[in-house]
Design a protein around this motif. Structure first.
Motif, short mmCIF file in Angstrom:
data_model
loop_
_atom_site.label_atom_id
_atom_site.label_comp_id
_atom_site.label_asym_id
_atom_site.label_seq_id
_atom_site.Cartn_x
_atom_site.Cartn_y
_atom_site.Cartn_z
N GLU A 1 13.46 24.37 36.34
CA GLU A 1 12.15 24.95 36.64
C GLU A 1 11.38 24.08 37.62
O GLU A 1 10.82 24.57 38.60
CB GLU A 1 11.35 25.11 35.34
CG GLU A 1 9.90 25.47 35.63
CD GLU A 1 9.24 26.19 34.50
OE1 GLU A 1 9.51 25.80 33.36
OE2 GLU A 1 8.46 27.11 34.77
N TYR B 1 11.05 26.83 25.83
CA TYR B 1 12.23 27.04 26.68
C TYR B 1 13.38 27.65 25.89
O TYR B 1 14.12 28.47 26.43
CB TYR B 1 12.63 25.73 27.35
CG TYR B 1 11.69 25.40 28.49
CD1 TYR B 1 10.58 24.61 28.27
CD2 TYR B 1 11.88 25.94 29.74
CE1 TYR B 1 9.69 24.36 29.27
CE2 TYR B 1 10.99 25.68 30.77
CZ TYR B 1 9.90 24.89 30.53
OH TYR B 1 9.01 24.65 31.53
N ILE C 1 11.38 31.73 36.27
CA ILE C 1 10.74 30.70 37.10
C ILE C 1 10.15 31.35 38.35
O ILE C 1 9.06 30.99 38.81
CB ILE C 1 11.78 29.63 37.46
CG1 ILE C 1 12.35 29.02 36.18
CG2 ILE C 1 11.18 28.58 38.33
CD1 ILE C 1 13.59 28.22 36.39
#
Lengths: 202, 348
Positions: free
Chosen positions: B40, B254, B303
């Motif tokens: 990311e 995440y 992202i």
């Protein structure tokens, strides 16, 4: 053997957390204990091989209803002391109601179950959720429709209570108008002279 | 497993074997998640025309471990008047809910921790518990900012769970099963069987879009990250957390991203099925590598959205969930039902 151990472990947690729902001093804590009670009872149901009901209990009650409950309880400023004042006055009524509920539950346990599902031979291969689907939408389709109508009624009433379209001074945002705004309607370009003319005599 | 059961007895052998399976699942998952955080930072960096993390290790590859070490050595602070028990438990709730869901997620037809019949229902049920961690973290910190963040997160997650659930109803209708392995299997059969056209995302395109966007909202990622909107409420529900507890929140976020991507890949993008015809040899056969590729693509999407879209306003989020997605899915369930009983149905 292992099943018995798990059964008693879950049952003890269930009973203790149910007691704590009533006894906990902080309302947020009692809501959390209620969540724990729901989760442990769903574990017990999983041990009875009714995975669909168990998971639906978690999904509907714990995942949605109790979250909203917690939400409301957190927002309220509940004073425990004033709520405890009427304890002795309300005790006889509470005992009566408790007894009625107890008798009802015992009657449910003692009498034969109302819902009887006749399992045909082909059903043995179906999974738990498939079987419940079959029973609900064939044998018990009218009660299901009725229950869904009552739920719909509740939904419509909740909307009707909060709808403010009749009030004249209610303010709304019209999103399509907001999106359709162009810069020309908002900004006006004004021509100005770069410098002010000098004032004479200074 | 048999050797262990012979060695340690039936029950203990089973227990030890499952423990080994858990470790074999969670450790690679955690390492993957660690590298998602690095990815990311790198991808966001390149999208902003800068380099991203590049100091620790070759090309910054050891950065996640440096971050972890830093988090571990920070002091754990509990604010005064905070409910300390709930304050410490809530990050654990979030992470446990995020990890426990993986127990039923299949990575290939055989590589699955437990193959249960109602695995889809299990995933939805457990992931709906994660909101407790957020709302309790917001409440327990005894801070107005974190409380506001918790309230926002709860309302948002409940709203989008509905649209997500209805999008799943479409998948259930065409596959007729709650088992994730079977859902993937049914995408390879039917009239268009074996080709990319029979994957759910083409016939169920509206459901796919709703699920994809609700997935972003459900993980509280940008552009739906109002519950941690820095410009208004500092960091939202985890504003009072420091050190390891903060790391747990990040890890859970995440893990949830990877989970939502995996579920999208399984339910709509054909899981481990290959996009190429079966006659192409090794690249035409179903393979776990395809699942990983699809998950990586969806994660890149996560992202990408963050770098592209500005944050939604709160009333816009609510409107999108309740007034746009819910009616779309409800109407499409009826359309799909009519399609399935019509002679044009492709699911025979």
């Amino acid at each position: 053997m292992l099943q018995t151990v798990f059964f008693y472990a879950f049952s003890i947690v269930l009973v203790l957390s149910a007691l704590q729902v009533v006894l906990a001093k902080n309302p947020v804590q009692s809501v959390l204990f209620l969540v724990l009670a729901f989760v442990t009872s769903s574990c017990l149901w999983i041990m009875l091989n009714v995975e669909f009901l168990a998971l639906t209990l978690i999904l509907v009650y714990v995942g949605a209803v109790m979250v909203l409950f917690l939400f409301v309880v957190m927002m309220l400023d509940i004073d425990i002391e004033t709520m405890r004042k009427g304890f002795w006055k309300n005790l006889p009524l509470a005992i009566c109601l408790g007894l009625v509920i107890l008798v009802e539950m015992i009657m449910v346990l003692v009498t034969k179950p109302v819902v009887v599902y006749k399992m045909s031979q082909t059903d043995a291969t179906l999974s738990n959720s498939n079987q419940i689907g079959w029973v609900l939408y064939t044998q018990y389709s009218y009660p299901v429709e009725l229950a869904s109508l009552i739920l719909l009624l509740g939904l419509v009433v909740a909307v009707a209570l909060t709808l403010r379209s009749s009030e004249k001074n209610a303010k709304y945002q019209d999103i399509s108008k907001q999106v359709a705004v162009s810069s020309l309607g908002r900004i006006e370009m004004v021509k100005m002279q770069a410098e002010k003319p000098e004032i004479e005599g200074e | 497993m048999e050797t262990l059961q012979n060695l340690l007895g039936i029950n203990l052998g089973f227990f030890v074997w499952k423990l080994i399976c858990v470790i074999a699942l969670v450790v690679p998952l955690t390492i993957f998640v660690a590298y998602v955080t690095l990815a990311e930072r790198k991808v966001l960096g390149y999208m902003h025309a800068r380099l991203g993390a590049n100091r620790v290790g070759p090309k910054g590859l050891l950065q996640p471990f440096a971050d972890l070490l830093k988090f571990i050595f920070k002091e754990l602070l509990v604010p005064t008047k905070a409910s300390s028990k709930i304050f410490t438990i809530s990050p654990m709730i979030i992470l446990i809910c995020a990890l426990v869901t993986w127990a039923v997620v299949p990575l290939s037809p055989t590589l699955v921790f437990t193959n249960v019949n109602a695995s889809l229902l299990y995933v939805v049920a457990i992931s709906s518990l994660g909101v407790y961690g957020i709302v309790l973290a917001g409440w327990a910190g005894n801070s107005k900012y974190s409380f506001l963040g918790g309230v926002r997160a709860t309302a948002q997650m409940i709203s989008y769970e509905l649209a997500m659930g209805f999008a799943l109803v479409g998948v259930l209708m065409v596959s007729g099963t709650l088992n994730l392995i079977d859902i993937v299997k049914y995408q390879s059969v039917g009239m268009l069987g074996g080709s990319i056209l029979s994957w759910n995302f083409i016939p169920l395109f509206p459901f796919f879009l709703v699920y994809l966007i609700s997935g972003v909202a459900e993980t509280n990622r940008a552009p739906f990250d109002v519950c941690e909107g820095e410009s208004e409420i500092v960091a939202g529900f985890f504003v009072e957390y420091s050190g390891t507890t903060f790391a747990l929140f990040m890890l859970a976020e995440y893990v949830n991203m990877v989970l939502v991507s995996t579920l999208t890949a399984l339910m709509f993008l054909g899981g481990w099925l290959s996009p190429f015809p079966a006659s192409w040899g090794i690249i035409g056969t179903a393979n776990m590598a395809y699942l990983v590729l699809k998950v990586c693509f969806l994660l890149f999407g996560f992202i990408w959205y963050r770098a592209t879209f500005p944050r939604y306003r709160y009333d816009q989020i609510m409107r999108l969930g309740w007034k746009v997605f819910l009616p779309i899915t409800l109407v499409w369930i009826f359309v799909l039902g009519a399609w399935m009983v019509s002679p044009l149905s492709i699911w025979h």
